[in-house]
Motif scaffolding. Structure first.
Motif, mmCIF file in Angstrom:
data_model
loop_
_atom_site.group_PDB
_atom_site.id
_atom_site.type_symbol
_atom_site.label_atom_id
_atom_site.label_comp_id
_atom_site.label_asym_id
_atom_site.label_seq_id
_atom_site.Cartn_x
_atom_site.Cartn_y
_atom_site.Cartn_z
ATOM 1 N N GLY A 1 0.819 -1.188 -0.399
ATOM 2 C CA GLY A 1 0.220 -0.464 -0.145
ATOM 3 C C GLY A 1 1.406 1.071 -0.155
ATOM 4 N N ALA A 2 2.056 1.366 0.245
ATOM 5 C CA ALA A 2 3.025 2.436 -0.221
ATOM 6 C C ALA A 2 3.321 2.648 -1.717
ATOM 7 C CB ALA A 2 4.228 1.729 0.417
ATOM 8 N N TRP A 3 3.518 4.297 -1.481
ATOM 9 C CA TRP A 3 3.453 5.597 -2.323
ATOM 10 C C TRP A 3 4.605 5.817 -2.269
ATOM 11 C CZ3 TRP A 3 -0.081 6.236 1.784
ATOM 12 C CH2 TRP A 3 0.358 7.477 2.221
ATOM 13 N N PHE A 4 5.079 6.339 -3.990
ATOM 14 C CA PHE A 4 6.339 6.780 -4.152
ATOM 15 C C PHE A 4 5.901 8.189 -3.292
ATOM 16 C CE2 PHE A 4 8.896 10.211 -6.677
ATOM 17 C CZ PHE A 4 10.389 9.844 -5.875
ATOM 18 N N GLU A 5 6.849 8.711 -2.656
ATOM 19 C CA GLU A 5 6.813 9.944 -2.117
ATOM 20 C C GLU A 5 7.385 10.681 -2.549
ATOM 21 O OE1 GLU A 5 5.523 10.813 2.059
ATOM 22 O OE2 GLU A 5 7.638 11.668 2.332
ATOM 23 N N LEU B 1 14.690 6.302 -2.914
ATOM 24 C CA LEU B 1 12.921 6.639 -3.045
ATOM 25 C C LEU B 1 12.448 6.073 -1.959
ATOM 26 C CD1 LEU B 1 12.594 4.280 -6.478
ATOM 27 C CD2 LEU B 1 13.434 7.037 -6.646
ATOM 28 N N LEU B 2 11.953 7.680 -1.844
ATOM 29 C CA LEU B 2 11.655 7.105 -0.524
ATOM 30 C C LEU B 2 9.703 6.518 -0.953
ATOM 31 C CD1 LEU B 2 11.928 8.683 3.306
ATOM 32 C CD2 LEU B 2 9.541 8.521 2.018
ATOM 33 N N TYR B 3 9.295 5.754 -0.197
ATOM 34 C CA TYR B 3 8.049 4.967 -0.673
ATOM 35 C C TYR B 3 8.022 5.017 0.715
ATOM 36 C CZ TYR B 3 8.028 3.586 -4.621
ATOM 37 O OH TYR B 3 7.994 3.305 -6.397
ATOM 38 N N ARG B 4 5.879 5.831 0.756
ATOM 39 C CA ARG B 4 5.073 6.342 2.325
ATOM 40 C C ARG B 4 3.886 5.163 2.207
ATOM 41 N NH1 ARG B 4 6.917 8.376 6.374
ATOM 42 N NH2 ARG B 4 7.528 10.002 5.078
ATOM 43 N N HIS B 5 4.526 4.431 3.504
ATOM 44 C CA HIS B 5 2.903 3.404 4.026
ATOM 45 C C HIS B 5 2.109 3.987 4.795
ATOM 46 C CE1 HIS B 5 5.578 -0.195 3.573
ATOM 47 N NE2 HIS B 5 6.694 0.577 3.105
ATOM 48 N N PRO B 6 1.558 3.324 4.304
ATOM 49 C CA PRO B 6 -0.603 4.177 4.950
ATOM 50 C C PRO B 6 0.163 4.127 6.191
ATOM 51 C CG PRO B 6 -0.826 1.621 3.712
ATOM 52 C CD PRO B 6 0.773 2.288 3.222
ATOM 53 N N GLY B 7 -1.011 5.147 6.919
ATOM 54 C CA GLY B 7 -0.777 4.453 8.671
ATOM 55 C C GLY B 7 -1.219 3.708 9.047
ATOM 56 N N PRO B 8 -1.882 3.301 10.752
ATOM 57 C CA PRO B 8 -2.323 2.390 11.023
ATOM 58 C C PRO B 8 -4.457 2.836 10.717
ATOM 59 C CG PRO B 8 -1.308 3.966 12.725
ATOM 60 C CD PRO B 8 -0.569 4.317 11.693
ATOM 61 N N ASP B 9 -4.838 3.576 10.290
ATOM 62 C CA ASP B 9 -5.895 3.377 10.381
ATOM 63 C C ASP B 9 -6.828 3.435 8.833
ATOM 64 O OD1 ASP B 9 -4.640 6.002 9.052
ATOM 65 O OD2 ASP B 9 -6.788 7.086 9.994
ATOM 66 N N ALA B 10 -5.200 3.031 8.828
ATOM 67 C CA ALA B 10 -5.905 2.528 6.439
ATOM 68 C C ALA B 10 -5.599 0.990 6.722
ATOM 69 C CB ALA B 10 -4.997 3.147 5.573
#
Length: 182
Positions: free
Chosen positions: A146-150, A162-171
């Motif tokens: 579920g991570a996306w390129f930030e 490349l830093l990929y951002r993961h969704p937070g716990p609520d997602a």
């Protein structure tokens, strides 16, 4: 010393490093092809030092890499966990699967469980994964998680990453996977 807790999934045990894990880790770290996206070493002595650094990381931060143990074989299959050495932009979730354990979903299952632990037990609200450009397998896994390129940034050890951002716990679902949206 701060030991890693023992976490389980359907097929895996995530646990503290043990002496029996050192040789498989050194084998990985000294393989220039397999360790290229992780930051390998040219000799076993530096690889051994990294293994000890990983143990110390747990004591300093209260989190770190787990050994991934395959329940079926009892063998170490890789590592996953939260890594944040000096020079990192923030805590990241990383993963490595050892030779012979690829293609079985181990990295996904282990990383999703480690991320869930970081959110539920450590109270973290976000994580990233730092990936060397061209590491298409890690990019695909980050996106599956579920991570996306930030953004791109300069890693003090690896250069451009490349830093990929993961969704937070609520997602996330209760098992640490990304919620399915209808």
């Amino acid at each position: 010393m701060t030991p890693a807790p023992t976490l389980e999934t359907q097929n895996l045990i995530l646990r503290s490093h043990e002496k029996r894990d050192i040789e498989p880790m050194i084998t990985f770290l000294t393989d220039p092809v397999r360790a290229a996206g992780f930051g390998g070493y040219g000799n076993r002595h530096d690889a051994w030092r990294w293994c000890m650094l990983s143990v110390g990381h747990w004591h300093f931060h209260g989190y770190g890499y787990f050994t991934i143990e395959d329940k079926a074989s009892g063998q170490p299959a890789g590592i996953t966990g939260i890594w944040n050495p000096d020079g990192w932009p923030e805590p990241e979730i990383g993963w490595v699967v050892f030779d012979g354990f690829e293609g079985r979903g181990i990295a996904y299952e282990a990383a999703a469980r480690a991320r869930q632990w970081a959110y539920d037990d450590l109270g973290m609200t976000t994580l990233c994964s730092n990936i060397v450009p061209g590491n298409t397998r890690s990019i695909a896994l980050a996106e599956r998680l579920g991570a996306w390129f930030e953004r791109e940034y300069t890693n003090v050890y690896m250069g451009a990453e490349l830093l990929y951002r993961h969704p937070g716990p609520d997602a996330l679902d209760s098992d640490g996977s990304v919620e399915a949206y209808a």
